[in-house]
Scaffold this motif. Structure first.
Motif, PDB file in Angstrom:
ATOM      1  N   LEU A  43       0.939  -1.173  -0.040  1.00  0.00           N
ATOM      2  CA  LEU A  43      -0.214   0.092  -0.001  1.00  0.00           C
ATOM      3  C   LEU A  43       0.911   1.135   0.110  1.00  0.00           C
ATOM      4  O   LEU A  43       0.328   2.488  -0.351  1.00  0.00           O
ATOM      5  N   GLY A  44       1.958   1.091   0.374  1.00  0.00           N
ATOM      6  CA  GLY A  44       2.986   2.383   0.220  1.00  0.00           C
ATOM      7  C   GLY A  44       3.503   2.657   1.678  1.00  0.00           C
ATOM      8  O   GLY A  44       3.277   2.110   2.700  1.00  0.00           O
ATOM      9  N   ASP A  45       3.994   4.043   1.601  1.00  0.00           N
ATOM     10  CA  ASP A  45       4.307   4.623   3.080  1.00  0.00           C
ATOM     11  C   ASP A  45       3.091   5.742   2.929  1.00  0.00           C
ATOM     12  O   ASP A  45       2.885   6.292   2.325  1.00  0.00           O
ATOM     13  N   ARG A  46       2.831   5.663   4.359  1.00  0.00           N
ATOM     14  CA  ARG A  46       2.039   6.914   4.723  1.00  0.00           C
ATOM     15  C   ARG A  46       2.254   7.591   5.801  1.00  0.00           C
ATOM     16  O   ARG A  46       3.209   6.965   6.925  1.00  0.00           O
ATOM     17  N   ARG A  47       1.754   8.456   6.293  1.00  0.00           N
ATOM     18  CA  ARG A  47       2.052   9.241   7.512  1.00  0.00           C
ATOM     19  C   ARG A  47       0.765   9.363   8.441  1.00  0.00           C
ATOM     20  O   ARG A  47      -0.510   9.637   7.932  1.00  0.00           O
ATOM     21  N   GLY A  48       0.949   9.029   9.529  1.00  0.00           N
ATOM     22  CA  GLY A  48      -0.179   9.130  10.607  1.00  0.00           C
ATOM     23  C   GLY A  48      -0.974   7.922  10.892  1.00  0.00           C
ATOM     24  O   GLY A  48      -1.066   7.152   9.842  1.00  0.00           O
ATOM     25  N   GLU A  90      -7.237   2.255   8.168  1.00  0.00           N
ATOM     26  CA  GLU A  90      -8.750   2.203   8.594  1.00  0.00           C
ATOM     27  C   GLU A  90      -9.117   0.586   8.627  1.00  0.00           C
ATOM     28  O   GLU A  90     -10.209   0.537   9.193  1.00  0.00           O
ATOM     29  N   ARG A  91      -8.343  -0.164   8.389  1.00  0.00           N
ATOM     30  CA  ARG A  91      -8.659  -1.670   8.781  1.00  0.00           C
ATOM     31  C   ARG A  91      -7.533  -2.581   9.042  1.00  0.00           C
ATOM     32  O   ARG A  91      -6.317  -1.995   9.033  1.00  0.00           O
ATOM     33  N   PRO A  92      -7.666  -3.715   9.365  1.00  0.00           N
ATOM     34  CA  PRO A  92      -6.227  -4.721   9.637  1.00  0.00           C
ATOM     35  C   PRO A  92      -5.344  -4.422   8.549  1.00  0.00           C
ATOM     36  O   PRO A  92      -5.544  -4.772   7.415  1.00  0.00           O
ATOM     37  N   ASP A 148       3.495  -5.327  12.780  1.00  0.00           N
ATOM     38  CA  ASP A 148       2.638  -6.193  13.255  1.00  0.00           C
ATOM     39  C   ASP A 148       1.516  -5.974  12.513  1.00  0.00           C
ATOM     40  O   ASP A 148       1.298  -4.772  11.687  1.00  0.00           O
ATOM     41  N   ILE A 149       0.370  -6.628  12.580  1.00  0.00           N
ATOM     42  CA  ILE A 149      -0.802  -6.411  12.036  1.00  0.00           C
ATOM     43  C   ILE A 149      -1.652  -5.663  13.174  1.00  0.00           C
ATOM     44  O   ILE A 149      -1.923  -6.019  14.108  1.00  0.00           O
ATOM     45  N   TYR A 150      -2.015  -4.387  12.737  1.00  0.00           N
ATOM     46  CA  TYR A 150      -2.540  -3.553  13.661  1.00  0.00           C
ATOM     47  C   TYR A 150      -4.128  -3.408  13.073  1.00  0.00           C
ATOM     48  O   TYR A 150      -4.486  -3.147  11.606  1.00  0.00           O
ATOM     49  N   ALA A 151      -5.038  -3.369  13.747  1.00  0.00           N
ATOM     50  CA  ALA A 151      -6.424  -3.396  13.506  1.00  0.00           C
ATOM     51  C   ALA A 151      -7.047  -2.077  12.939  1.00  0.00           C
ATOM     52  O   ALA A 151      -7.769  -2.001  11.648  1.00  0.00           O
ATOM     53  N   PRO A 183       2.435  11.760  15.136  1.00  0.00           N
ATOM     54  CA  PRO A 183       1.585  11.639  14.271  1.00  0.00           C
ATOM     55  C   PRO A 183       2.318  11.761  12.705  1.00  0.00           C
ATOM     56  O   PRO A 183       1.684  11.292  11.684  1.00  0.00           O
ATOM     57  N   ALA A 184       3.275  12.434  12.619  1.00  0.00           N
ATOM     58  CA  ALA A 184       3.943  12.482  11.129  1.00  0.00           C
ATOM     59  C   ALA A 184       4.953  11.376  11.055  1.00  0.00           C
ATOM     60  O   ALA A 184       5.864  11.411  10.002  1.00  0.00           O
ATOM     61  N   THR A 185       5.071  10.355  11.693  1.00  0.00           N
ATOM     62  CA  THR A 185       5.871   9.284  11.391  1.00  0.00           C
ATOM     63  C   THR A 185       5.375   8.514  10.164  1.00  0.00           C
ATOM     64  O   THR A 185       4.514   7.938  10.099  1.00  0.00           O
ATOM     65  N   THR A 186       6.693   8.236   9.354  1.00  0.00           N
ATOM     66  CA  THR A 186       6.358   7.798   8.254  1.00  0.00           C
ATOM     67  C   THR A 186       6.331   5.846   8.538  1.00  0.00           C
ATOM     68  O   THR A 186       7.268   5.484   9.292  1.00  0.00           O
ATOM     69  N   VAL A 187       5.222   5.304   8.014  1.00  0.00           N
ATOM     70  CA  VAL A 187       5.301   4.061   8.245  1.00  0.00           C
ATOM     71  C   VAL A 187       5.000   3.227   7.077  1.00  0.00           C
ATOM     72  O   VAL A 187       4.440   3.781   6.056  1.00  0.00           O
ATOM     73  N   LEU A 188       5.242   1.827   7.034  1.00  0.00           N
ATOM     74  CA  LEU A 188       5.131   1.157   5.569  1.00  0.00           C
ATOM     75  C   LEU A 188       3.815   0.287   5.963  1.00  0.00           C
ATOM     76  O   LEU A 188       4.090  -0.373   6.859  1.00  0.00           O
ATOM     77  N   LEU A 189       3.084   0.103   5.050  1.00  0.00           N
ATOM     78  CA  LEU A 189       1.886  -0.793   5.057  1.00  0.00           C
ATOM     79  C   LEU A 189       1.721  -1.705   4.039  1.00  0.00           C
ATOM     80  O   LEU A 189       2.382  -1.496   2.885  1.00  0.00           O
ATOM     81  N   ALA A 190       1.237  -2.770   4.438  1.00  0.00           N
ATOM     82  CA  ALA A 190       1.010  -3.851   3.340  1.00  0.00           C
ATOM     83  C   ALA A 190      -0.470  -4.578   3.664  1.00  0.00           C
ATOM     84  O   ALA A 190      -0.809  -4.641   4.856  1.00  0.00           O
ATOM     85  N   GLU A 191      -0.854  -5.070   2.804  1.00  0.00           N
ATOM     86  CA  GLU A 191      -2.150  -6.119   3.036  1.00  0.00           C
ATOM     87  C   GLU A 191      -1.496  -7.173   4.004  1.00  0.00           C
ATOM     88  O   GLU A 191      -0.643  -7.667   3.801  1.00  0.00           O
ATOM     89  N   VAL A 192      -2.755  -7.643   4.708  1.00  0.00           N
ATOM     90  CA  VAL A 192      -2.267  -8.713   5.589  1.00  0.00           C
ATOM     91  C   VAL A 192      -2.204  -9.957   4.742  1.00  0.00           C
ATOM     92  O   VAL A 192      -3.178 -10.173   3.872  1.00  0.00           O
ATOM     93  N   VAL A 193      -1.391 -10.966   4.771  1.00  0.00           N
ATOM     94  CA  VAL A 193      -1.169 -12.089   3.919  1.00  0.00           C
ATOM     95  C   VAL A 193      -1.147 -13.300   5.002  1.00  0.00           C
ATOM     96  O   VAL A 193      -0.549 -13.233   6.086  1.00  0.00           O
TER      97      VAL A 193
END
Length: 131
Positions: A77-82, A87-89, A103-106, A117-127
């Motif tokens: 999903l890319g890198d996002r801030r905040g 909005e989903r697991p 980890d997987i966050y709900a 709040p401005a921390t960059t995080v990497l997001l991916a679909e749960v697999v």
């Protein structure tokens, strides 16, 4: 490699030796070793670099998110801030350090409260891995 051993380090060391490289613990490293490749975290890397007078090259925070799906096997999903970006697991990890557990966050409200709040995080679909 840093002094603290991990299973991945052993595998990388075997591969490096198989390719004709010399593998040394960070404490054994000397200025005569060129080129040198570092395997370890940023904190230990900065310590070793400072002791030996060299700099480490690091990829940008969004490097992993920019890799094509053909190399990762998934569409990040890319890198996002905040927190509001989640909005989903979702699998969430810091881009370079271990400032919070990957980890997987709900949803975003489940991330550590002290995460800026401005921390960059990497997001991916749960697999789910079958093998």
């Amino acid at each position: 490699m840093p002094g603290r051993r991990a299973s991945t380090m052993g595998l990388l060391a075997l591969e490096a030796v198989g390719r004709g490289r010399t593998v040394l613990a960070a404490e054994e490293f000397g200025a005569a070793v060129e080129p040198a490749y570092w395997y370890g975290g940023p904190v230990a890397g900065a310590r070793v670099a400072g002791q030996h007078g060299f700099a480490l090259l690091e990829p940008p925070d969004n490097w992993l998110a920019q890799l094509p799906e053909e190399f990762t096997g998934r569409d990040p999903l890319g890198d996002r801030r905040g927190r509001t970006a989640i909005e989903r697991p979702t699998f969430v990890k810091p881009p370079r350090d271990k400032s919070f557990p990957a980890d997987i966050y709900a949803d975003g409200s489940r991330l550590p409260a002290d995460l800026a709040p401005a921390t960059t995080v990497l997001l991916a679909e749960v697999v789910t891995f079958a093998v």
